[in-house]
Design an enzyme around this catalytic site. Sequence first.
Site, PDB file in Angstrom:
ATOM      1  N   GLY A  11       0.822  -1.215   0.000  1.00 37.92           N
ATOM      2  CA  GLY A  11       0.000   0.000   0.000  1.00 37.92           C
ATOM      3  C   GLY A  11       0.853   1.260   0.000  1.00 37.92           C
ATOM      4  N   ARG A  13       1.381   3.601  -2.030  1.00 32.93           N
ATOM      5  CA  ARG A  13       0.899   4.854  -2.640  1.00 32.93           C
ATOM      6  C   ARG A  13      -0.231   5.485  -1.832  1.00 32.93           C
ATOM      7  NH1 ARG A  13      -0.132   4.096  -8.926  1.00 32.93           N
ATOM      8  NH2 ARG A  13      -1.847   2.846  -8.095  1.00 32.93           N
ATOM      9  N   GLY A  14      -0.656   4.810  -0.791  1.00 32.48           N
ATOM     10  CA  GLY A  14      -1.786   5.297   0.006  1.00 32.48           C
ATOM     11  C   GLY A  14      -1.363   6.367   1.002  1.00 32.48           C
ATOM     12  N   GLY A  17       0.904   4.375   3.687  1.00 35.61           N
ATOM     13  CA  GLY A  17       2.015   3.677   3.034  1.00 35.61           C
ATOM     14  C   GLY A  17       3.014   4.660   2.439  1.00 35.61           C
ATOM     15  N   SER A 108      -7.423  -0.542  13.099  1.00 30.26           N
ATOM     16  CA  SER A 108      -8.143   0.732  13.232  1.00 30.26           C
ATOM     17  C   SER A 108      -8.811   0.754  14.603  1.00 30.26           C
ATOM     18  CB  SER A 108      -9.229   0.817  12.155  1.00 30.26           C
ATOM     19  OG  SER A 108     -10.155   1.828  12.476  1.00 30.26           O
ATOM     20  N   TYR A 137     -15.862  -4.013   8.406  1.00 31.33           N
ATOM     21  CA  TYR A 137     -14.441  -3.592   8.379  1.00 31.33           C
ATOM     22  C   TYR A 137     -13.791  -3.881   9.734  1.00 31.33           C
ATOM     23  CZ  TYR A 137     -10.797   0.190   8.276  1.00 31.33           C
ATOM     24  OH  TYR A 137      -9.653   0.963   8.339  1.00 31.33           O
ATOM     25  N   LEU A 167      -6.936   9.197  10.527  1.00 27.99           N
ATOM     26  CA  LEU A 167      -5.687   9.769  10.010  1.00 27.99           C
ATOM     27  C   LEU A 167      -5.983  10.767   8.896  1.00 27.99           C
ATOM     28  CD1 LEU A 167      -3.924   6.308   9.723  1.00 27.99           C
ATOM     29  CD2 LEU A 167      -3.632   7.963  11.584  1.00 27.99           C
TER      30      LEU A 167
HETATM   31  N1  LIG Z   1      -7.138   6.633   6.744  1.00 26.79           N
HETATM   32  C1  LIG Z   1      -7.515   6.498   8.006  1.00 26.79           C
HETATM   33  O1  LIG Z   1      -8.092   7.421   8.623  1.00 26.79           O
HETATM   34  C2  LIG Z   1      -7.256   5.211   8.725  1.00 26.79           C
HETATM   35  C3  LIG Z   1      -6.600   4.138   8.132  1.00 26.79           C
HETATM   36  N2  LIG Z   1      -6.392   2.988   8.861  1.00 26.79           N
HETATM   37  C4  LIG Z   1      -5.686   1.836   8.269  1.00 26.79           C
HETATM   38  O2  LIG Z   1      -4.396   2.248   7.833  1.00 26.79           O
HETATM   39  C5  LIG Z   1      -4.028   1.490   6.670  1.00 26.79           C
HETATM   40  C6  LIG Z   1      -3.661   2.425   5.540  1.00 26.79           C
HETATM   41  O3  LIG Z   1      -4.815   3.214   5.218  1.00 26.79           O
HETATM   42  P1  LIG Z   1      -4.743   4.415   4.180  1.00 26.79           P
HETATM   43  O4  LIG Z   1      -3.333   4.716   3.872  1.00 26.79           O
HETATM   44  O5  LIG Z   1      -5.640   5.462   4.700  1.00 26.79           O
HETATM   45  O6  LIG Z   1      -5.443   3.779   2.898  1.00 26.79           O
HETATM   46  P2  LIG Z   1      -5.397   4.272   1.398  1.00 26.79           P
HETATM   47  O7  LIG Z   1      -6.745   3.971   0.819  1.00 26.79           O
HETATM   48  O8  LIG Z   1      -4.865   5.638   1.279  1.00 26.79           O
HETATM   49  O9  LIG Z   1      -4.327   3.293   0.732  1.00 26.79           O
HETATM   50  C7  LIG Z   1      -4.595   1.932   0.645  1.00 26.79           C
HETATM   51  C8  LIG Z   1      -3.542   1.272  -0.199  1.00 26.79           C
HETATM   52  O10 LIG Z   1      -3.880  -0.106  -0.301  1.00 26.79           O
HETATM   53  C9  LIG Z   1      -3.688  -0.536  -1.634  1.00 26.79           C
HETATM   54  N3  LIG Z   1      -4.651  -1.600  -1.912  1.00 26.79           N
HETATM   55  C10 LIG Z   1      -5.975  -1.596  -1.637  1.00 26.79           C
HETATM   56  N4  LIG Z   1      -6.512  -2.759  -2.027  1.00 26.79           N
HETATM   57  C11 LIG Z   1      -5.504  -3.507  -2.549  1.00 26.79           C
HETATM   58  C12 LIG Z   1      -5.420  -4.801  -3.125  1.00 26.79           C
HETATM   59  N5  LIG Z   1      -6.496  -5.597  -3.242  1.00 26.79           N
HETATM   60  N6  LIG Z   1      -4.220  -5.221  -3.571  1.00 26.79           N
HETATM   61  C13 LIG Z   1      -3.128  -4.439  -3.475  1.00 26.79           C
HETATM   62  N7  LIG Z   1      -3.129  -3.226  -2.928  1.00 26.79           N
HETATM   63  C14 LIG Z   1      -4.313  -2.767  -2.484  1.00 26.79           C
HETATM   64  C15 LIG Z   1      -3.895   0.685  -2.522  1.00 26.79           C
HETATM   65  O11 LIG Z   1      -3.091   0.510  -3.658  1.00 26.79           O
HETATM   66  P3  LIG Z   1      -3.085   1.480  -4.968  1.00 26.79           P
HETATM   67  O12 LIG Z   1      -2.566   2.811  -4.473  1.00 26.79           O
HETATM   68  O13 LIG Z   1      -2.171   0.873  -5.929  1.00 26.79           O
HETATM   69  O14 LIG Z   1      -4.514   1.568  -5.411  1.00 26.79           O
HETATM   70  C16 LIG Z   1      -3.427   1.816  -1.615  1.00 26.79           C
HETATM   71  O15 LIG Z   1      -2.076   2.113  -1.844  1.00 26.79           O
HETATM   72  C17 LIG Z   1      -5.203   0.568   6.359  1.00 26.79           C
HETATM   73  O16 LIG Z   1      -4.995  -0.674   6.960  1.00 26.79           O
HETATM   74  C18 LIG Z   1      -6.367   1.262   7.043  1.00 26.79           C
HETATM   75  O17 LIG Z   1      -7.372   0.330   7.382  1.00 26.79           O
HETATM   76  C19 LIG Z   1      -6.809   2.868  10.142  1.00 26.79           C
HETATM   77  C20 LIG Z   1      -7.450   3.897  10.772  1.00 26.79           C
HETATM   78  C21 LIG Z   1      -7.713   5.143  10.120  1.00 26.79           C
HETATM   79  C1  LIG Z   2     -11.123   5.926  10.448  1.00 27.73           C
HETATM   80  C2  LIG Z   2     -12.496   5.369  10.599  1.00 27.73           C
HETATM   81  O1  LIG Z   2     -13.365   6.001   9.661  1.00 27.73           O
HETATM   82  C3  LIG Z   2     -14.699   5.542   9.604  1.00 27.73           C
HETATM   83  O2  LIG Z   2     -15.417   5.985  10.721  1.00 27.73           O
HETATM   84  P1  LIG Z   2     -15.704   7.481  11.085  1.00 27.73           P
HETATM   85  O3  LIG Z   2     -14.765   7.934  12.123  1.00 27.73           O
HETATM   86  O4  LIG Z   2     -17.129   7.602  11.419  1.00 27.73           O
HETATM   87  O5  LIG Z   2     -15.329   8.203   9.724  1.00 27.73           O
HETATM   88  P2  LIG Z   2     -15.621   9.482   8.882  1.00 27.73           P
HETATM   89  O6  LIG Z   2     -14.371  10.231   8.785  1.00 27.73           O
HETATM   90  O7  LIG Z   2     -16.254   9.086   7.591  1.00 27.73           O
HETATM   91  O8  LIG Z   2     -16.732  10.330   9.678  1.00 27.73           O
HETATM   92  C4  LIG Z   2     -16.475  10.937  10.909  1.00 27.73           C
HETATM   93  C5  LIG Z   2     -17.660  11.780  11.327  1.00 27.73           C
HETATM   94  O9  LIG Z   2     -17.695  12.941  10.473  1.00 27.73           O
HETATM   95  C6  LIG Z   2     -19.016  13.133   9.977  1.00 27.73           C
HETATM   96  N1  LIG Z   2     -18.969  13.875   8.716  1.00 27.73           N
HETATM   97  C7  LIG Z   2     -19.442  15.141   8.532  1.00 27.73           C
HETATM   98  N2  LIG Z   2     -19.333  15.514   7.262  1.00 27.73           N
HETATM   99  C8  LIG Z   2     -18.715  14.468   6.617  1.00 27.73           C
HETATM  100  C9  LIG Z   2     -18.326  14.284   5.277  1.00 27.73           C
HETATM  101  O10 LIG Z   2     -18.521  15.141   4.397  1.00 27.73           O
HETATM  102  N3  LIG Z   2     -17.705  13.098   4.980  1.00 27.73           N
HETATM  103  C10 LIG Z   2     -17.495  12.126   5.930  1.00 27.73           C
HETATM  104  N4  LIG Z   2     -16.859  10.988   5.572  1.00 27.73           N
HETATM  105  N5  LIG Z   2     -17.885  12.282   7.213  1.00 27.73           N
HETATM  106  C11 LIG Z   2     -18.496  13.441   7.545  1.00 27.73           C
HETATM  107  C12 LIG Z   2     -19.554  11.717   9.880  1.00 27.73           C
HETATM  108  O11 LIG Z   2     -20.954  11.729   9.804  1.00 27.73           O
HETATM  109  C13 LIG Z   2     -19.016  11.117  11.173  1.00 27.73           C
HETATM  110  O12 LIG Z   2     -19.835  11.505  12.258  1.00 27.73           O
HETATM  111  C14 LIG Z   2     -14.823   4.046   9.660  1.00 27.73           C
HETATM  112  O13 LIG Z   2     -15.918   3.696   8.874  1.00 27.73           O
HETATM  113  C15 LIG Z   2     -13.539   3.380   9.473  1.00 27.73           C
HETATM  114  O14 LIG Z   2     -13.057   3.560   8.158  1.00 27.73           O
HETATM  115  C16 LIG Z   2     -12.511   3.906  10.375  1.00 27.73           C
HETATM  116  O15 LIG Z   2     -11.709   3.184  10.915  1.00 27.73           O
END
Ligand SMILES: NC(=O)C1=CN([C@@H]2O[C@H](COP(=O)(O)OP(=O)(O)OC[C@H]3O[C@@H](n4cnc5c(N)ncnc54)[C@H](OP(=O)(O)O)[C@@H]3O)[C@@H](O)[C@H]2O)C=CC1
Ligand SMILES: C[C@H]1O[C@H](OP(=O)(O)OP(=O)(O)OC[C@H]2O[C@@H](n3cnc4c(=O)[nH]c(N)nc43)[C@H](O)[C@@H]2O)[C@@H](O)[C@@H](O)C1=O
Length: 348
Positions: A11, A13-14, A17, A108, A137, A167
């Site tokens: 991951g 590029r995420g 990652g 998470s 999830y 994050l």
């Molecule tokens: N973002 C957040 O707020 C939070 C994230 N996390 C966890 O942190 C970790 C990273 O999240 P985050 O960086 O936000 O996610 P992103 O969506 O930004 O990145 C996810 C990455 O996973 C890769 N990927 C997804 N599916 C596949 C697959 N089937 N095969 C190969 N690669 C795949 C994508 O590749 P490509 O770029 O090539 O498409 C991408 O680089 C995850 O485990 C997530 O659950 C936990 C809590 C909060």
């Molecule tokens: C990281 C965490 O992220 C997810 O949970 P979440 O914390 O609920 O994530 P959220 O960022 O989408 O929302 C936070 C709050 O914000 C409010 N809210 C307002 N306005 C917008 C809005 O425009 N977009 C979104 N997405 N939310 C909004 C929304 O209604 C909620 O009350 C998990 O499913 C799971 O992926 C996980 O682990």
Amino acid sequence: MHKDSKIYIAGHRGLVGSAILKNLETRGYTRFVTRTHKELDLTDANAVKIFFEKEKPEYVFLAAAKVGGIVANNTYRADFIYENLMIQNNVIHYSHIQGVKKLLFLGSTCIYPKSCPQPMKEEYLLTDTLEYTNEPYAIAKIAGIKMCESYNLQYGSNFISVMPTNLYGPNDNFDLEKSHVLPALIRKMHVAKLLSESRNDEVLENLKMDTLTDAKKYLKAFGVTNDTVEIWGTGAPMREFLWSEDMADACVFIMENRDFKDTYETGSIEIRNTHINIGTGKDISIKDLAMLIKNVVGFKGELVFNTDRPDGTIKKLTDVSKLNALGWKHKIELEDGIKKVYEWYINR
Ligand SMILES: NC(=O)C1=CN([C@@H]2O[C@H](COP(=O)(O)OP(=O)(O)OC[C@H]3O[C@@H](n4cnc5c(N)ncnc54)[C@H](OP(=O)(O)O)[C@@H]3O)[C@@H](O)[C@H]2O)C=CC1
Ligand SMILES: C[C@H]1O[C@H](OP(=O)(O)OP(=O)(O)OC[C@H]2O[C@@H](n3cnc4c(=O)[nH]c(N)nc43)[C@H](O)[C@@H]2O)[C@@H](O)[C@@H](O)C1=O
């Protein structure tokens, strides 16, 4: 880890990652293995098996997952449980088969019960029912923790699970429907500001659309006009936000300095609470977050709360005392982080 250890960042590029790769480069690591989703679908067990046999990484950061905000989690429930279970099963299992020295699994904080006592300690895992919107999830993530723990106990592996709070940072997903709250609100308020200043070419470029009529129609569906921005839910839920580069730093710190045996307290019979929370230990209401973003972006219009959209968990604040005791603390505070990510967004 040595500076020339072979490190696989799943991951890369995420959001997280990419920050892990950057952090490792800054620290002087040189040998990385990376694959995009297109090059290697981690849900494909045979492809993952062949990849591990060929590349033989020594260390693995498992930051690939199916990720999204509250509505994406609630809508694509099957995809979130299937893809996450498959990705983590394949990567963890073949890391074991190939003798990976250490693996870091990213979970998470949604693993904790919906009505969890606050702040949420690691020991509250599996003590009550989960929040419905992201239950599939969360169940996949709990399976990941138990998988790492079980491989460690049965095979003596060194697989560590970390549970990040919400994050944000560079390379986040800014999709208006599927993203998390912080990037969604940045984009909504930025585009509303562009509309209010008649910067129509920039609106079209932002949305990759050809006509202003189409752009305005699309934005209206998300409650974005020149003088209003819709906030989902009541604005009352509390969330904790961690800068992605701080998250990456915590991950690399743990990989460099800690082993599975450092992550739990040894009881006479049971080994429990093997995962580590990663967060700031500070939270903010969605309404106050929206106000902060409004100020940073410079959007002058009104915020409208749409209670037809879900609130999700009312509060999820992590207890970070275990992480702090291991020797790590976050650096970037929320307001500075919002300024940094907004600057990244407009210059990307
Ligand atoms: N973002 C957040 O707020 C939070 C994230 N996390 C966890 O942190 C970790 C990273 O999240 P985050 O960086 O936000 O996610 P992103 O969506 O930004 O990145 C996810 C990455 O996973 C890769 N990927 C997804 N599916 C596949 C697959 N089937 N095969 C190969 N690669 C795949 C994508 O590749 P490509 O770029 O090539 O498409 C991408 O680089 C995850 O485990 C997530 O659950 C936990 C809590 C909060
Ligand atoms: C990281 C965490 O992220 C997810 O949970 P979440 O914390 O609920 O994530 P959220 O960022 O989408 O929302 C936070 C709050 O914000 C409010 N809210 C307002 N306005 C917008 C809005 O425009 N977009 C979104 N997405 N939310 C909004 C929304 O209604 C909620 O009350 C998990 O499913 C799971 O992926 C996980 O682990």
